[in-house]
Design a protein around this motif. Structure first.
Motif, PDB file in Angstrom:
ATOM      1  N   TYR A 170      46.531  41.001  41.749  1.00  0.00           N
ATOM      2  CA  TYR A 170      46.381  39.663  42.351  1.00  0.00           C
ATOM      3  C   TYR A 170      47.702  39.239  43.017  1.00  0.00           C
ATOM      4  O   TYR A 170      47.717  38.720  44.137  1.00  0.00           O
ATOM      5  CB  TYR A 170      45.996  38.668  41.247  1.00  0.00           C
TER       6      TYR A 170
ATOM      7  N   LYS B 191      46.410  40.910  36.939  1.00  0.00           N
ATOM      8  CA  LYS B 191      47.391  39.978  37.523  1.00  0.00           C
ATOM      9  C   LYS B 191      48.327  40.670  38.524  1.00  0.00           C
ATOM     10  O   LYS B 191      48.636  40.129  39.583  1.00  0.00           O
ATOM     11  CB  LYS B 191      48.211  39.296  36.425  1.00  0.00           C
TER      12      LYS B 191
ATOM     13  N   VAL C  20      39.723  36.270  47.605  1.00  0.00           N
ATOM     14  CA  VAL C  20      40.228  36.704  46.290  1.00  0.00           C
ATOM     15  C   VAL C  20      41.151  35.647  45.685  1.00  0.00           C
ATOM     16  O   VAL C  20      41.015  35.265  44.519  1.00  0.00           O
ATOM     17  CB  VAL C  20      40.950  38.069  46.397  1.00  0.00           C
ATOM     18  N   LEU C  21      42.070  35.138  46.489  1.00  0.00           N
ATOM     19  CA  LEU C  21      43.027  34.144  45.984  1.00  0.00           C
ATOM     20  C   LEU C  21      42.317  32.887  45.483  1.00  0.00           C
ATOM     21  O   LEU C  21      42.731  32.258  44.514  1.00  0.00           O
ATOM     22  CB  LEU C  21      44.058  33.789  47.058  1.00  0.00           C
TER      23      LEU C  21
ATOM     24  N   ILE D   6      48.228  41.086  46.379  1.00  0.00           N
ATOM     25  CA  ILE D   6      46.952  41.132  47.104  1.00  0.00           C
ATOM     26  C   ILE D   6      47.107  41.471  48.589  1.00  0.00           C
ATOM     27  O   ILE D   6      46.207  42.048  49.201  1.00  0.00           O
ATOM     28  CB  ILE D   6      46.165  39.800  46.906  1.00  0.00           C
TER      29      ILE D   6
ATOM     30  N   PRO E 237      43.100  35.935  37.495  1.00  0.00           N
ATOM     31  CA  PRO E 237      44.024  37.023  37.161  1.00  0.00           C
ATOM     32  C   PRO E 237      44.274  37.139  35.659  1.00  0.00           C
ATOM     33  O   PRO E 237      44.410  36.114  34.967  1.00  0.00           O
ATOM     34  CB  PRO E 237      45.313  36.650  37.913  1.00  0.00           C
TER      35      PRO E 237
ATOM     36  N   ARG F 138      39.315  34.491  42.226  1.00  0.00           N
ATOM     37  CA  ARG F 138      39.558  35.441  41.130  1.00  0.00           C
ATOM     38  C   ARG F 138      40.392  34.860  39.993  1.00  0.00           C
ATOM     39  O   ARG F 138      41.242  34.008  40.213  1.00  0.00           O
ATOM     40  CB  ARG F 138      40.251  36.702  41.645  1.00  0.00           C
TER      41      ARG F 138
ATOM     42  N   GLU G 277      37.873  44.916  39.857  1.00  0.00           N
ATOM     43  CA  GLU G 277      37.512  43.571  39.382  1.00  0.00           C
ATOM     44  C   GLU G 277      36.301  43.690  38.458  1.00  0.00           C
ATOM     45  O   GLU G 277      35.443  44.545  38.669  1.00  0.00           O
ATOM     46  CB  GLU G 277      37.126  42.667  40.558  1.00  0.00           C
TER      47      GLU G 277
END
Length: 278
Positions: free
Chosen positions: A123, A120, A139-140, A126, A145, A143, A109
């Motif tokens: 992601y 992406k 993260v979801l 993940i 993507p 972040r 990242e």
């Protein structure tokens, strides 16, 4: 450590420190922060997170004036979003880093302009990156993507705050840590068991704190800091009262002046009431 110290500034890490396992500041800890602010103590958060990923609760506590983010790469005045200081990765070092980080067979990242960017395809996959449930949710939620992470890296080469690399196994983490430790113009640190973070050569939470101390005429004798991991060592050493959480890494506990309760047992609140004279 004397109990009668005049604390003028408290700086706390977030994950594993100020935040409990639900990523929240508990009511007890929230009251301790409010009591410190009422007593005229500056309260600052210092985290490996990018500013765009700070929990909403931090912004809701009006008295928290500054956030030091990306391990000291950026310090922001929260009320106005004014950037007080920066310490990005040296642009020259990014060319060398680029050769390696995009060849790694793991999750990478890039933190830039207060946002965290991720490839992406990672992601979308993940659930297979070796993260905890909490890590996956985080993260979801936070972040951004990108179809091509390298493109972001090249576009913002001169203002890269932090590169976060997550590993499924410790052996790979140690191997990659050793590799990047040989790079002269970057610092390798970590904020959790499964990651390493690459930051600027002179980037550290402690360096960012020193700038704020100067600004507000606070000495080391008037500073109290809280942390739980490798990226908190500098600020724990800096303060007259460097506090390690009960759940902290052993290496950090060895550096601390006091070990408090864990992040789920309001360890921050406990130490504030013990040492801050309130």
């Amino acid at each position: 450590v004397g109990d009668d110290m005049a604390v003028k500034m408290i700086v706390s890490d977030l994950d594993g420190t100020l935040l409990n396992k639900h990523d929240q500041i508990s009511d007890i800890t929230r009251k301790a922060i409010d009591d410190a602010l009422t007593a005229g103590i500056h309260f600052v958060v210092a985290t490996g997170r990018a500013i765009g990923t700070l929990p909403q609760q931090i912004r809701e506590i009006k008295g928290i004036e500054y956030a030091i983010t990306s391990n000291g790469a950026v310090t922001t005045k929260l009320k106005t979003s004014e950037i007080v200081s920066t310490a990005y990765i040296d642009e020259a070092a990014t060319y060398e880093l680029e050769k390696y980080i995009f060849e790694l067979d793991t999750m990478v990242e890039i933190f830039v302009n207060g946002k965290a960017y991720i490839e992406k395809r990672i992601y979308d996959d993940i659930y297979n990156q070796g993260l905890s449930d909490r890590g996956i949710r985080y993260v979801l939620k936070t972040r951004n993507p990108q179809p091509d992470l390298r493109e972001v890296f090249r576009k913002y080469r001169s203002e890269i705050e932090n590169i976060n690399i997550c590993f499924k196994d410790q052996e790979m983490k140690q191997r990659i840590w050793a590799k990047f430790s040989k790079f002269q113009d970057i610092t390798v640190t970590s904020s959790m068991k499964h990651n390493i973070e690459l930051i600027g050569k002179n980037t550290d939470k402690s360096t960012a704190i020193e700038k704020l101390m100067k600004l507000h005429e606070v000495t080391r004798d008037e500073l109290m800091t809280f942390g739980d991991n490798h990226n908190d060592v500098g600020m724990i050493r800096l303060a007259k009262i460097g506090v390690a959480m009960g759940n902290a890494e052993n290496a950090l506990k060895k550096e601390a002046d006091y070990i408090t309760g864990t992040n789920v047992d309001d360890g921050v609140a406990e130490a504030i009431y013990k040492f801050a004279g309130i």
